[in-house]
Design a protein around this motif. Structure first.
Motif, PDB file in Angstrom:
ATOM      1  N   PHE A 269       2.653   2.712  -1.811  1.00  0.00           N
ATOM      2  CA  PHE A 269       1.696   3.734  -2.236  1.00  0.00           C
ATOM      3  C   PHE A 269       1.167   3.439  -3.647  1.00  0.00           C
ATOM      4  O   PHE A 269       0.863   4.346  -4.420  1.00  0.00           O
ATOM      5  CB  PHE A 269       2.313   5.141  -2.173  1.00  0.00           C
ATOM      6  N   ASP A 270       1.073   2.162  -3.955  1.00  0.00           N
ATOM      7  CA  ASP A 270       0.492   1.710  -5.218  1.00  0.00           C
ATOM      8  C   ASP A 270      -1.012   1.572  -4.996  1.00  0.00           C
ATOM      9  O   ASP A 270      -1.461   0.747  -4.189  1.00  0.00           O
ATOM     10  CB  ASP A 270       1.117   0.369  -5.621  1.00  0.00           C
ATOM     11  N   SER A 271      -1.801   2.361  -5.714  1.00  0.00           N
ATOM     12  CA  SER A 271      -3.248   2.377  -5.479  1.00  0.00           C
ATOM     13  C   SER A 271      -3.935   1.080  -5.877  1.00  0.00           C
ATOM     14  O   SER A 271      -5.106   0.880  -5.548  1.00  0.00           O
ATOM     15  CB  SER A 271      -3.888   3.553  -6.224  1.00  0.00           C
ATOM     16  N   ASN A 272      -3.245   0.176  -6.575  1.00  0.00           N
ATOM     17  CA  ASN A 272      -3.839  -1.123  -6.872  1.00  0.00           C
ATOM     18  C   ASN A 272      -3.996  -1.977  -5.621  1.00  0.00           C
ATOM     19  O   ASN A 272      -4.705  -2.983  -5.644  1.00  0.00           O
ATOM     20  CB  ASN A 272      -2.995  -1.866  -7.908  1.00  0.00           C
ATOM     21  N   PHE A 273      -3.334  -1.586  -4.533  1.00  0.00           N
ATOM     22  CA  PHE A 273      -3.498  -2.279  -3.248  1.00  0.00           C
ATOM     23  C   PHE A 273      -4.497  -1.564  -2.347  1.00  0.00           C
ATOM     24  O   PHE A 273      -4.690  -1.969  -1.199  1.00  0.00           O
ATOM     25  CB  PHE A 273      -2.151  -2.396  -2.532  1.00  0.00           C
ATOM     26  N   LYS A 274      -5.123  -0.534  -2.854  1.00  0.00           N
ATOM     27  CA  LYS A 274      -6.111   0.228  -2.075  1.00  0.00           C
ATOM     28  C   LYS A 274      -7.486  -0.403  -2.285  1.00  0.00           C
ATOM     29  O   LYS A 274      -8.113  -0.233  -3.331  1.00  0.00           O
ATOM     30  CB  LYS A 274      -6.112   1.691  -2.506  1.00  0.00           C
ATOM     31  N   LEU A 275      -7.926  -1.153  -1.304  1.00  0.00           N
ATOM     32  CA  LEU A 275      -9.163  -1.926  -1.407  1.00  0.00           C
ATOM     33  C   LEU A 275     -10.094  -1.587  -0.247  1.00  0.00           C
ATOM     34  O   LEU A 275      -9.680  -1.057   0.784  1.00  0.00           O
ATOM     35  CB  LEU A 275      -8.852  -3.426  -1.372  1.00  0.00           C
ATOM     36  N   ASN A 276     -11.356  -1.931  -0.418  1.00  0.00           N
ATOM     37  CA  ASN A 276     -12.333  -1.797   0.662  1.00  0.00           C
ATOM     38  C   ASN A 276     -13.208  -3.048   0.689  1.00  0.00           C
ATOM     39  O   ASN A 276     -13.978  -3.262  -0.247  1.00  0.00           O
ATOM     40  CB  ASN A 276     -13.217  -0.563   0.453  1.00  0.00           C
ATOM     41  N   PRO A 277     -13.103  -3.908   1.734  1.00  0.00           N
ATOM     42  CA  PRO A 277     -12.281  -3.750   2.927  1.00  0.00           C
ATOM     43  C   PRO A 277     -10.791  -3.667   2.583  1.00  0.00           C
ATOM     44  O   PRO A 277     -10.358  -4.208   1.565  1.00  0.00           O
ATOM     45  CB  PRO A 277     -12.578  -5.015   3.743  1.00  0.00           C
TER      46      PRO A 277
END
Length: 424
Positions: A272-280
């Motif tokens: 749940f580390d938002s640094n891994f939240k990417l698009n795509p």
């Protein structure tokens, strides 16, 4: 007249099919020649023994956030971060506030970059006014202002009719249309790749099909119009297959990917580390294998950073509210070396091509070569350096890196921009 002599380096220039150990000579702001020149006297010598000497790297997928989002990045900080990463030329996305949808906005980017005096910055113009997808932007005026390509960045063009007209109109100027391939009806509210991991974590998913549907649509529109299409940050095996088939059919399509998509999987979201939240979003092991194969066989033409800085406080929000994106300018090269060169997936000339000649050709800019008379943009790489990425030491204004703490091999030794040593 000033002469810089780079000696003993392994000189790699895919634009000339060149891979030799020797001497590179620079006079003032231009490449003078390659090879022994006993008749020349240098003002400065750089011993590049054991190093890779190549054209300055080019990154064609960068968000510099100025104007309007200066808390994330500015043209000055982003272009300085590019130099730290060995990148001498960047093409910046138009998702600024206001967006780059008219001539003056494109000219502003050039003026700010010139004032900063770091890496060269080439603006990319909007496809539609305000990136709203309803009406074509002032394409001709943007070209006059120096725009090298067109995209609505992370706001995909939903209308097939508008996309068709964009491809037709940009063909008149021989400019590529860059597609962020996402069917937003399938991804709305999504946080990560749709699959077993998203089900286990209880997070709304973004299916691979959402990318592939739009890749297929835009390929067919490029076939219909004869326009130049470039697919940004390819992340799925299905997209690689569609692009390969399109090239076999003679469609004018090129494509790129970014380091997260040949390095990291959806399992990183377990933290749940938002640094891994990417698009795509980060995808699966199978997708990573397909991306690497696509890079190796030429289906994917270029590698870009996808640099998308977000201020620290934004990434600290609740996971579902945190913005997508990661910085990448200062990690592009070492991650590519570690994940592609070290395992033997790509040779050095092949990697350098995807970071120099290919993006220069796609964008139509006079960069990416060491031919005599070319601008003296040169990157010298130490391929043996072993180090650990530390986001707290980035030059970028933001720190949102999915590679923070990663052990990598290879780093920039020296950067030369227009004949001037900028970073050592």
């Amino acid at each position: 007249m000033t002469i810089l002599h780079i000696t003993n380096g392994r000189i790699i220039d895919p634009a000339q099919n060149l891979d030799i150990v020797g001497d590179l000579w620079i006079r003032d702001a231009q490449i003078l020649c390659i090879g022994p020149r006993p008749d020349l006297r240098s003002d400065r010598i750089i011993d590049a023994r054991g190093m890779i000497v190549c054209p300055g790297l080019i990154d064609m997928n960068v968000r510099l956030c100025e104007p309007g989002r200066d808390e994330n990045e500015t043209i000055a900080t982003g272009s300085a971060a590019a130099l730290r990463g060995g990148i001498t030329s960047v093409a910046c996305m138009p998702n600024t506030e206001p967006p780059i949808d008219h001539q003056a906005a494109a000219e502003f980017v050039y003026l700010q970059a010139e004032r900063a005096g770091n890496a060269s910055v080439f603006p990319i113009g909007c496809i539609t006014k305000g990136r709203k997808g309803a009406e074509l932007a002032e394409i001709g005026g943007l070209v006059d202002g120096g725009a090298v390509a067109f995209t609505d960045a992370d706001a995909p063009v939903a209308s097939a009719e508008i996309m068709r007209r964009a491809l037709e109109y940009c063909r008149m100027f021989d400019k590529p249309v860059l597609s962020h391939a996402e069917e937003t009806e399938l991804t709305r509210g999504g946080i990560m790749h749709e699959g077993g991991e998203s089900m286990r974590l209880g997070l709304r998913g973004m299916p691979a099909t959402a990318e592939e549907v739009m890749v297929n649509r835009d390929i067919e529109l490029a076939r219909l119009t004869g326009g130049r299409l470039h697919i940004l940050h390819v992340s799925t095996a299905g997209s690689v297959h569609l692009i390969r088939r399109a090239k076999e059919r003679g469609v004018r399509v090129t494509a790129e990917t970014c380091p997260p998509y040949f390095t990291l999987t959806e399992k990183k979201l377990r933290s749940f580390d938002s640094n891994f939240k990417l698009n795509p979003p980060l995808r699966t092991d199978d997708d990573i294998r397909a991306i690497i194969t696509g890079l190796a066989n030429g289906t994917l033409d270029a590698i870009s950073s996808g640099h998308n800085p977000q201020a620290h406080e934004k990434k600290l929000r609740e996971f579902d509210q945190a913005p997508f994106g990661a910085v990448g300018l200062e990690t592009l090269l070492p991650v590519a070396i570690t994940m592609l060169i070290q395992p033997g997936h790509l040779t050095w000339p092949r990697l350098i091509e995807k970071l120099t000649r290919s993006p220069a050709t796609i964008l139509g800019i006079d960069r990416g070569t060491l031919k005599p008379g070319a601008d003296a943009d040169v990157t010298i790489i130490d391929p043996a350096a072993y180090w650990t990425i530390d986001a707290t030491k980035f030059t970028s204004k933001s720190r949102n890196s999915p590679f923070d703490g990663m052990h990598v091999r290879g780093r920039v030794h020296t950067v030369i921009l227009g004949g001037e040593v900028k970073a050592v």
